[in-house]
Design an enzyme around this catalytic site. Sequence first.
Site: not given
Length: 316
Positions: A91, A102, A145, A149, A175
């Site tokens: 989501k 938006g 995931y 993406k 990272t």
Amino acid sequence: MRILITGGAGFIGSHLCDRLLSAGHEVIAMDNLSTGSVDNIAHLAGHERFQFIKHDVTNYIFLEGPVDAVLHLASLPSPVDYLNFPIQTLKVGALGTHKTLGLAMEKKAIFLLASTSEVYGDPLVHPQAEDYWGNVNPVGPRGVYDESKRFAEALTMAYHNYHNVDTRVVRIFNTYGPRMRMDDGRVVPNFICQALRGEPLTIYDDGSRTRSFCYVEDMVEGMIRLLHSREATPVNLGNPAEMTILDFARKVLEVTGSDSEIEFVTPTDVRTKDDPKVRCPDIGKAKRVLMWEPKVSLEEGLQQAMTYFRGKLGLT
Ligand code: UDP
């Protein structure tokens, strides 16, 4: 600039808040605190150019006044988190990216998407450059995931192409650094905390998988350069110094001075299914377009991370 950072109370998001405030910008951090923490931004409370809004970006976002840039970092990027919260992960990548795009369109703001090396899945091309399309299992455990993406990137490019939104897409490779959650299940906090506690370092499988670890300060520098560039299409950011997980475990033992054992374990849940065998960024584009490359060595970065985790463990 007046800048909105979603996921602003998270690991990378909170470091971005710090850097952008130091550069004189006004920063609004938005976070639903599902995995982010107010501890990461507590030092900014009362700062005249900083504001925190607790909000879930999968719902409509209303912000008064001008916004010059929207940095969409809200996500559940740790395998343990996205395996525990698969629907929320999908989501925030899908609905959350739609809402933030938006908003950027409405405000005529630059939109920066925090994407991931996971768009390359378990890569068949090595190192990974931006023109590689990836090898993702959509119905595997990591698919929630990876596909969220990939969808987020597609939506971002659609808003760029059809609505002329000024976009940036950063594909973030592993990272690490201060403010990572100790319990987020990733290899850096796991190994450092295990080493500091004198517990065995848990290597999943045989330790031959590879990763390349980028210190958070380098990552944030690259992201800020990208924000200020004119590059609308994806750019890899990460440290190309690739190593096996076994060598990484040895490095953590060396830096922490720990005499913990190394233990080879096979997790009983699905967390290592489709676990990429290799990962290393090709950062040619970042070097060319952003004049960026990582500066912090693994030893220096691990020292900083260790100091942070020592504090969290009450070992100072
Ligand atoms: N890993 C490991 N032991 C741990 C945690 C992770 O051996 O305690 C391995 C994991 O299987 C993967 C690599 O370390 O191959 C990096 O995992 P991480 O969860 O940090 O991030 P990923 O790169 O998979 O998103």
